[in-house]
Scaffold this motif. Structure first.
Motif, PDB file in Angstrom:
ATOM      1  N   VAL A   6       4.215  -3.162  -7.656  1.00 22.08           N
ATOM      2  CA  VAL A   6       4.842  -1.980  -7.063  1.00 22.08           C
ATOM      3  C   VAL A   6       6.134  -1.649  -7.812  1.00 22.08           C
ATOM      4  CG1 VAL A   6       3.892  -2.511  -4.804  1.00 22.08           C
ATOM      5  CG2 VAL A   6       6.196  -3.296  -5.375  1.00 22.08           C
ATOM      6  N   ALA A   7       6.591  -0.405  -7.660  1.00 21.87           N
ATOM      7  CA  ALA A   7       7.826   0.043  -8.295  1.00 21.87           C
ATOM      8  C   ALA A   7       8.911   0.159  -7.226  1.00 21.87           C
ATOM      9  CB  ALA A   7       7.609   1.392  -8.975  1.00 21.87           C
ATOM     10  N   LEU A   8      10.014  -0.581  -7.413  1.00 23.35           N
ATOM     11  CA  LEU A   8      11.143  -0.539  -6.493  1.00 23.35           C
ATOM     12  C   LEU A   8      12.430  -0.405  -7.304  1.00 23.35           C
ATOM     13  CD1 LEU A   8      10.268  -3.580  -4.161  1.00 23.35           C
ATOM     14  CD2 LEU A   8       9.833  -1.165  -3.670  1.00 23.35           C
ATOM     15  N   THR A   9      13.375   0.356  -6.791  1.00 25.77           N
ATOM     16  CA  THR A   9      14.660   0.521  -7.462  1.00 25.77           C
ATOM     17  C   THR A   9      15.683  -0.438  -6.859  1.00 25.77           C
ATOM     18  OG1 THR A   9      14.222   2.866  -7.883  1.00 25.77           O
ATOM     19  CG2 THR A   9      16.522   2.142  -8.008  1.00 25.77           C
ATOM     20  N   HIS A  10      16.386  -1.149  -7.711  1.00 27.70           N
ATOM     21  CA  HIS A  10      17.379  -2.128  -7.265  1.00 27.70           C
ATOM     22  C   HIS A  10      18.717  -1.458  -6.974  1.00 27.70           C
ATOM     23  CE1 HIS A  10      20.358  -5.515  -8.432  1.00 27.70           C
ATOM     24  NE2 HIS A  10      20.049  -5.628  -7.164  1.00 27.70           N
ATOM     25  N   VAL A  11      19.300  -1.781  -5.790  1.00 27.54           N
ATOM     26  CA  VAL A  11      20.611  -1.260  -5.403  1.00 27.54           C
ATOM     27  C   VAL A  11      21.521  -2.449  -5.087  1.00 27.54           C
ATOM     28  CG1 VAL A  11      21.906   0.235  -3.838  1.00 27.54           C
ATOM     29  CG2 VAL A  11      19.516   0.782  -4.398  1.00 27.54           C
TER      30      VAL A  11
ATOM     31  N   ALA B 289       0.825  -1.205   0.000  1.00 23.14           N
ATOM     32  CA  ALA B 289       0.000   0.000   0.000  1.00 23.14           C
ATOM     33  C   ALA B 289       0.863   1.259   0.000  1.00 23.14           C
ATOM     34  CB  ALA B 289      -0.924  -0.006   1.216  1.00 23.14           C
ATOM     35  N   TYR B 290       1.912   1.241   0.804  1.00 21.46           N
ATOM     36  CA  TYR B 290       2.797   2.414   0.883  1.00 21.46           C
ATOM     37  C   TYR B 290       3.553   2.611  -0.429  1.00 21.46           C
ATOM     38  CZ  TYR B 290       6.524   5.537   2.445  1.00 21.46           C
ATOM     39  OH  TYR B 290       7.392   6.587   2.570  1.00 21.46           O
ATOM     40  N   ALA B 291       4.033   1.505  -1.020  1.00 23.85           N
ATOM     41  CA  ALA B 291       4.782   1.596  -2.271  1.00 23.85           C
ATOM     42  C   ALA B 291       3.906   2.129  -3.406  1.00 23.85           C
ATOM     43  CB  ALA B 291       5.345   0.223  -2.632  1.00 23.85           C
ATOM     44  N   LYS B 292       2.651   1.708  -3.441  1.00 25.40           N
ATOM     45  CA  LYS B 292       1.748   2.175  -4.493  1.00 25.40           C
ATOM     46  C   LYS B 292       1.370   3.640  -4.288  1.00 25.40           C
ATOM     47  CE  LYS B 292      -0.164  -2.270  -5.913  1.00 25.40           C
ATOM     48  NZ  LYS B 292      -1.370  -3.117  -6.056  1.00 25.40           N
ATOM     49  N   ALA B 293       1.319   4.056  -3.026  1.00 28.16           N
ATOM     50  CA  ALA B 293       0.993   5.462  -2.735  1.00 28.16           C
ATOM     51  C   ALA B 293       2.208   6.369  -2.946  1.00 28.16           C
ATOM     52  CB  ALA B 293       0.491   5.594  -1.303  1.00 28.16           C
ATOM     53  N   ASN B 294       3.400   5.754  -2.982  1.00 28.22           N
ATOM     54  CA  ASN B 294       4.633   6.518  -3.160  1.00 28.22           C
ATOM     55  C   ASN B 294       5.477   5.870  -4.264  1.00 28.22           C
ATOM     56  OD1 ASN B 294       4.770   8.471  -0.594  1.00 28.22           O
ATOM     57  ND2 ASN B 294       3.966   6.478   0.060  1.00 28.22           N
ATOM     58  N   PRO B 295       4.997   5.916  -5.512  1.00 28.92           N
ATOM     59  CA  PRO B 295       5.685   5.227  -6.612  1.00 28.92           C
ATOM     60  C   PRO B 295       7.117   5.720  -6.815  1.00 28.92           C
ATOM     61  CG  PRO B 295       4.049   6.784  -7.451  1.00 28.92           C
ATOM     62  CD  PRO B 295       3.825   6.674  -5.984  1.00 28.92           C
ATOM     63  N   ASP B 296       7.997   4.764  -7.058  1.00 30.85           N
ATOM     64  CA  ASP B 296       9.407   5.036  -7.355  1.00 30.85           C
ATOM     65  C   ASP B 296      10.190   5.692  -6.217  1.00 30.85           C
ATOM     66  OD1 ASP B 296       9.285   4.015 -10.029  1.00 30.85           O
ATOM     67  OD2 ASP B 296       8.245   5.856 -10.614  1.00 30.85           O
ATOM     68  N   LYS B 297       9.656   5.632  -5.004  1.00 33.11           N
ATOM     69  CA  LYS B 297      10.378   6.227  -3.874  1.00 33.11           C
ATOM     70  C   LYS B 297      11.123   5.189  -3.044  1.00 33.11           C
ATOM     71  CE  LYS B 297       7.644  10.456  -3.232  1.00 33.11           C
ATOM     72  NZ  LYS B 297       6.887  11.281  -2.264  1.00 33.11           N
TER      73      LYS B 297
ATOM     74  N   LEU C  91      10.704 -10.476  -8.650  1.00 29.29           N
ATOM     75  CA  LEU C  91       9.487 -11.288  -8.570  1.00 29.29           C
ATOM     76  C   LEU C  91       8.433 -10.594  -7.712  1.00 29.29           C
ATOM     77  CD1 LEU C  91      10.885 -14.925  -8.159  1.00 29.29           C
ATOM     78  CD2 LEU C  91       9.760 -13.936 -10.160  1.00 29.29           C
ATOM     79  N   PHE C  92       8.874  -9.981  -6.618  1.00 24.25           N
ATOM     80  CA  PHE C  92       7.956  -9.251  -5.745  1.00 24.25           C
ATOM     81  C   PHE C  92       7.294  -8.110  -6.501  1.00 24.25           C
ATOM     82  CE2 PHE C  92       7.061  -5.918  -2.565  1.00 24.25           C
ATOM     83  CZ  PHE C  92       6.206  -6.629  -1.719  1.00 24.25           C
ATOM     84  N   LYS C  93       8.070  -7.409  -7.303  1.00 24.20           N
ATOM     85  CA  LYS C  93       7.520  -6.316  -8.107  1.00 24.20           C
ATOM     86  C   LYS C  93       6.482  -6.836  -9.095  1.00 24.20           C
ATOM     87  CE  LYS C  93      10.620  -3.620  -9.964  1.00 24.20           C
ATOM     88  NZ  LYS C  93      11.935  -3.202 -10.572  1.00 24.20           N
TER      89      LYS C  93
END
Length: 326
Positions: A180-185, A147-155, A173-175
């Protein structure tokens, strides 16, 4: 004359016997220190597993067993080093499944082959993944995270032990499963990734329990979920992904010992026999369990068959997720 010949014959026989005994002593394994190469930085689950067996193995063999961390290139540097080492049992690889059966599908030229370059010695431990978060992330479980990731895309971002590691695969796979949008580090191992997670430089880390259990217990990190069908004894408060409406998000890592191909069978069998005894020790089992892992011994033949099956399985997963490290 006969007495002189007898003395010469007796002396010659004694010399032959002495040389034979010396040769046998020199050929006895091991007669010098053994090195276990860990293809990642200190502090992660691969490093933990190596140190779990190093001391008791040293006592059993009567020789020093040294753990040597050779991190970099998503495990390829350490794997290449062992693949090219002399096949005599004195240089071994503590393999992490994400590297051992994942990298061959992720890199066009990894510089080593899991089947052609390595002789299986013993399976050691296995563990699910833990979805760990920085302590101040405003989410306490996977539902709140999504929910938080969708409310704060790319953050939000997530750490891994390197491009193509199982943590990288887990994040992708989770994405896919949640949208949701997540940046890989990527990092050079779990240890550095955990340090930045503790410091708040990254938000999430999909990793094996040994890397984060102590920090979750100390409330320095949040445990959002465990990627298995049952909760872990070491962190029973952390729910499973199945309890979090992601029943298909299950990942299992394993850690095994390999030697360079061509290592004599009697050396491999000797190592496996001693390791089997070590993994059966109650204190070793407890140390593994406290870190969120379970001992799971396999011998050389069984591990060889399992490696081939896992290589094929992860090939399908990686291709399906369209992940590449090159």
């Amino acid at each position: 004359m006969q007495r002189r010949q007898w003395i010469i014959s007796a002396t010659g026989a004694a010399m032959v016997l002495a040389l034979s005994q010396t040769a046998q002593a020199q050929g006895k394994f091991p007669d010098r220190p053994i090195t276990i190469v860990v293809p990642s930085a200190p502090g992660g689950s691969t490093d933990f597993t190596a140190r779990l067996i190093a001391e008791p193995l040293s006592r059993a063999l009567g020789q020093a067993v040294v753990v040597d961390n050779k991190a970099g290139a998503s495990g390829n540097i350490g794997n290449q080093f062992v693949a090219k080492a002399k096949p005599d049992g004195y240089t071994l690889l503590l393999a992490y499944s994400g590297y051992q059966v994942g990298n061959p599908h992720l890199f066009k030229k990894a510089g080593w082959d899991p089947i052609k370059d390595f002789t299986p010695v013993a399976m050691l431990t296995r563990a699910p993944q833990v979805v760990a978060a920085r302590a101040n992330l405003p989410a306490n479980n996977l539902r709140e995270l999504v929910a938080y990731a969708k409310a704060n895309p790319d953050k939000l971002n997530y750490a891994s032990s390197g491009n193509g590691s199982i943590q990288h695969i887990a994040g992708e796979l989770f994405k896919q499963m949640t949208g949701v949008a997540l940046t890989h580090v990527p990092y050079k191992g779990a240890g550095p990734a955990v340090q930045d997670l503790l410091g708040g430089q990254v938000d999430l880390f999909f990793t094996t329990p040994a890397s984060v259990v102590s920090h979750i217990k100390a409330d320095k990190l949040k445990g959002l979920a465990v990627t298995s069908g049952a909760r872990l004894v070491s962190i029973p408060q952390v729910p499973t992904t199945r309890e979090s409406d992601l029943k298909d998000f299950t990942l299992d890592s394993w850690f095994a010992l390999y030697a360079p191909v061509g290592t004599p069978n009697d050396v491999v069998q000797h190592l496996n026999t001693e390791i089997a005894k070590i993994l059966a020790l109650p204190d070793v089992k407890k140390k593994a369990e406290d870190a969120g892992t379970l001992v799971d011994h396999m011998g050389p033949v069984q591990l060889g068959e399992y490696t081939r099956k896992e290589l094929a399985y992860w090939g399908r997963v990686i291709q399906g997720a369209k992940i590449t490290a090159d």
